[in-house]
Write a protein that holds these residues in place. Structure first.
Motif, PDB file in Angstrom:
ATOM      1  N   GLU A  30     -29.829  64.346 110.876  1.00 39.33           N
ATOM      2  CA  GLU A  30     -30.312  63.345 111.821  1.00 39.33           C
ATOM      3  C   GLU A  30     -31.291  64.001 112.778  1.00 39.33           C
ATOM      4  N   GLY A  31     -32.304  63.239 113.198  1.00 43.40           N
ATOM      5  CA  GLY A  31     -33.271  63.745 114.162  1.00 43.40           C
ATOM      6  C   GLY A  31     -34.690  63.533 113.683  1.00 43.40           C
ATOM      7  N   GLU A  32     -35.610  64.359 114.228  1.00 46.75           N
ATOM      8  CA  GLU A  32     -37.028  64.259 113.879  1.00 46.75           C
ATOM      9  C   GLU A  32     -37.565  65.496 113.178  1.00 46.75           C
ATOM     10  N   THR A  33     -36.931  66.645 113.379  1.00 43.89           N
ATOM     11  CA  THR A  33     -37.423  67.897 112.809  1.00 43.89           C
ATOM     12  C   THR A  33     -36.315  68.574 112.017  1.00 43.89           C
ATOM     13  N   PHE A  34     -36.659  69.017 110.814  1.00 44.46           N
ATOM     14  CA  PHE A  34     -35.686  69.627 109.924  1.00 44.46           C
ATOM     15  C   PHE A  34     -36.324  70.867 109.299  1.00 44.46           C
ATOM     16  N   GLU A  35     -35.475  71.810 108.897  1.00 45.46           N
ATOM     17  CA  GLU A  35     -35.988  73.007 108.233  1.00 45.46           C
ATOM     18  C   GLU A  35     -34.916  73.601 107.344  1.00 45.46           C
ATOM     19  N   GLY A  36     -35.334  74.530 106.505  1.00 46.79           N
ATOM     20  CA  GLY A  36     -34.404  75.209 105.616  1.00 46.79           C
ATOM     21  C   GLY A  36     -35.131  76.197 104.732  1.00 46.79           C
ATOM     22  N   GLN A  37     -34.392  76.766 103.784  1.00 46.15           N
ATOM     23  CA  GLN A  37     -34.941  77.730 102.828  1.00 46.15           C
ATOM     24  C   GLN A  37     -34.918  77.117 101.430  1.00 46.15           C
ATOM     25  N   LEU A  38     -35.846  77.560 100.612  1.00 41.21           N
ATOM     26  CA  LEU A  38     -35.993  77.046  99.259  1.00 41.21           C
ATOM     27  C   LEU A  38     -36.392  78.185  98.340  1.00 41.21           C
ATOM     28  N   ILE A  39     -35.819  78.208  97.150  1.00 40.01           N
ATOM     29  CA  ILE A  39     -36.247  79.136  96.091  1.00 40.01           C
ATOM     30  C   ILE A  39     -36.297  78.339  94.793  1.00 40.01           C
ATOM     31  N   PHE A  40     -37.402  78.447  94.072  1.00 35.10           N
ATOM     32  CA  PHE A  40     -37.492  77.804  92.762  1.00 35.10           C
ATOM     33  C   PHE A  40     -37.976  78.813  91.741  1.00 35.10           C
ATOM     34  N   GLY A  41     -37.723  78.507  90.492  1.00 34.30           N
ATOM     35  CA  GLY A  41     -38.058  79.420  89.399  1.00 34.30           C
ATOM     36  C   GLY A  41     -39.537  79.413  89.069  1.00 34.30           C
ATOM     37  N   SER A  42     -39.914  80.341  88.218  1.00 33.96           N
ATOM     38  CA  SER A  42     -41.312  80.414  87.799  1.00 33.96           C
ATOM     39  C   SER A  42     -41.474  79.735  86.444  1.00 33.96           C
ATOM     40  N   CYS A  43     -42.701  79.391  86.149  1.00 35.98           N
ATOM     41  CA  CYS A  43     -43.024  78.707  84.902  1.00 35.98           C
ATOM     42  C   CYS A  43     -44.008  79.576  84.127  1.00 35.98           C
ATOM     43  N   SER A  44     -43.799  79.721  82.841  1.00 35.76           N
ATOM     44  CA  SER A  44     -44.659  80.585  82.036  1.00 35.76           C
ATOM     45  C   SER A  44     -46.036  79.974  81.766  1.00 35.76           C
ATOM     46  N   SER A  45     -46.209  78.680  82.032  1.00 31.38           N
ATOM     47  CA  SER A  45     -47.495  78.041  81.734  1.00 31.38           C
ATOM     48  C   SER A  45     -48.595  78.480  82.697  1.00 31.38           C
ATOM     49  N   GLY A  46     -48.218  78.992  83.873  1.00 33.55           N
ATOM     50  CA  GLY A  46     -49.227  79.411  84.840  1.00 33.55           C
ATOM     51  C   GLY A  46     -49.715  78.282  85.732  1.00 33.55           C
ATOM     52  N   TYR A  47     -49.237  77.058  85.499  1.00 34.73           N
ATOM     53  CA  TYR A  47     -49.624  75.915  86.337  1.00 34.73           C
ATOM     54  C   TYR A  47     -48.398  75.031  86.482  1.00 34.73           C
ATOM     55  N   MET A  48     -47.692  75.181  87.602  1.00 35.49           N
ATOM     56  CA  MET A  48     -46.449  74.442  87.810  1.00 35.49           C
ATOM     57  C   MET A  48     -46.536  73.617  89.078  1.00 35.49           C
ATOM     58  N   VAL A  49     -46.437  72.307  88.918  1.00 35.71           N
ATOM     59  CA  VAL A  49     -46.421  71.408  90.074  1.00 35.71           C
ATOM     60  C   VAL A  49     -44.975  71.003  90.333  1.00 35.71           C
ATOM     61  N   TRP A  50     -44.554  71.201  91.573  1.00 39.63           N
ATOM     62  CA  TRP A  50     -43.212  70.823  92.009  1.00 39.63           C
ATOM     63  C   TRP A  50     -43.311  69.563  92.860  1.00 39.63           C
ATOM     64  N   ARG A  51     -42.247  68.789  92.864  1.00 37.75           N
ATOM     65  CA  ARG A  51     -42.185  67.554  93.660  1.00 37.75           C
ATOM     66  C   ARG A  51     -40.954  67.614  94.559  1.00 37.75           C
ATOM     67  N   VAL A  52     -41.185  67.471  95.874  1.00 39.34           N
ATOM     68  CA  VAL A  52     -40.107  67.365  96.849  1.00 39.34           C
ATOM     69  C   VAL A  52     -39.831  65.883  97.073  1.00 39.34           C
ATOM     70  N   TYR A  53     -38.621  65.457  96.738  1.00 35.71           N
ATOM     71  CA  TYR A  53     -38.194  64.077  96.980  1.00 35.71           C
ATOM     72  C   TYR A  53     -37.491  64.030  98.329  1.00 35.71           C
ATOM     73  N   VAL A  54     -37.866  63.054  99.152  1.00 35.34           N
ATOM     74  CA  VAL A  54     -37.287  62.899 100.484  1.00 35.34           C
ATOM     75  C   VAL A  54     -36.776  61.467 100.613  1.00 35.34           C
ATOM     76  N   SER A  55     -35.538  61.302 101.036  1.00 37.82           N
ATOM     77  CA  SER A  55     -35.021  59.968 101.345  1.00 37.82           C
ATOM     78  C   SER A  55     -34.323  60.030 102.694  1.00 37.82           C
ATOM     79  N   TRP A  56     -34.378  58.932 103.424  1.00 41.83           N
ATOM     80  CA  TRP A  56     -33.798  58.869 104.758  1.00 41.83           C
ATOM     81  C   TRP A  56     -33.495  57.422 105.112  1.00 41.83           C
ATOM     82  N   GLN A  57     -32.857  57.289 106.251  1.00 42.50           N
ATOM     83  CA  GLN A  57     -32.488  55.978 106.739  1.00 42.50           C
ATOM     84  C   GLN A  57     -32.978  55.823 108.178  1.00 42.50           C
ATOM     85  N   GLN A  58     -33.425  54.622 108.512  1.00 38.24           N
ATOM     86  CA  GLN A  58     -33.748  54.253 109.892  1.00 38.24           C
ATOM     87  C   GLN A  58     -33.081  52.913 110.133  1.00 38.24           C
TER      88      GLN A  58
END
Length: 153
Positions: free
Chosen positions: A106-134
């Motif tokens: 809850e609030g307006e500002t959030f933070e954290g740590q993230l680690i993701f794997g590597s991709c052998s193709s050399g071009y990897m697009v990641w998508r961050v999904y965000v959901s919330w309630q107001q």
């Protein structure tokens, strides 16, 4: 004699396909280097989305989003939210579902740590999904970004 001609023709065609296959194998694997305006570029600024009156911004540090290294993320809203949920997935290929644990839900500002794997193709697009309630309304959006951006430039 007719069978000899057919076998020679078959060998010639087969050899042609084999040569073409070799030529294609010698073509270098070119990674996509054209700038995609739909991707967040954290080296320039935070990535910002607007849904109605709500503005959401995401920032990664290091900005080039290195694979297999800890990345600090910050997510900001211009109005307080609750029930925040985040996850990361590959946009174009399945690389698993990576939960992102925010510092609060809850609030307006959030933070954290993230680690993701590597991709052998050399071009990897990641998508961050965000959901919330107001209030009683539920909202969601996503942010797309290129991993290992420094290798692409």
């Amino acid at each position: 004699m007719h069978s000899v001609t057919l076998s020679k023709l078959f060998c010639a065609v087969f050899s042609l396909f084999a040569l073409l296959g070799c030529d294609q194998a010698k073509v270098p694997n070119v990674t996509q280097s054209v700038s995609d305006p739909s991707l967040c570029d954290f080296s320039v600024s935070a990535c910002v989305k607007k849904l109605g009156e709500q503005q959401i911004s995401l920032m990664l540090n290091p900005s080039f989003a290195p694979s297999e290294k800890p990345i600090h993320w910050q997510l900001g809203f211009n109005r307080p939210v609750s029930n925040l949920k985040l996850r990361v997935e590959g946009r174009d290929m399945f690389m698993g579902v990576i939960p992102m644990t925010p510092s609060a839900t809850e609030g307006e500002t959030f933070e954290g740590q993230l680690i993701f794997g590597s991709c052998s193709s050399g071009y990897m697009v990641w998508r961050v999904y965000v959901s919330w309630q107001q209030g009683t309304e539920q909202y969601s959006t996503w942010f797309d970004f290129l991993a290992d951006r420094h290798k692409q430039e």
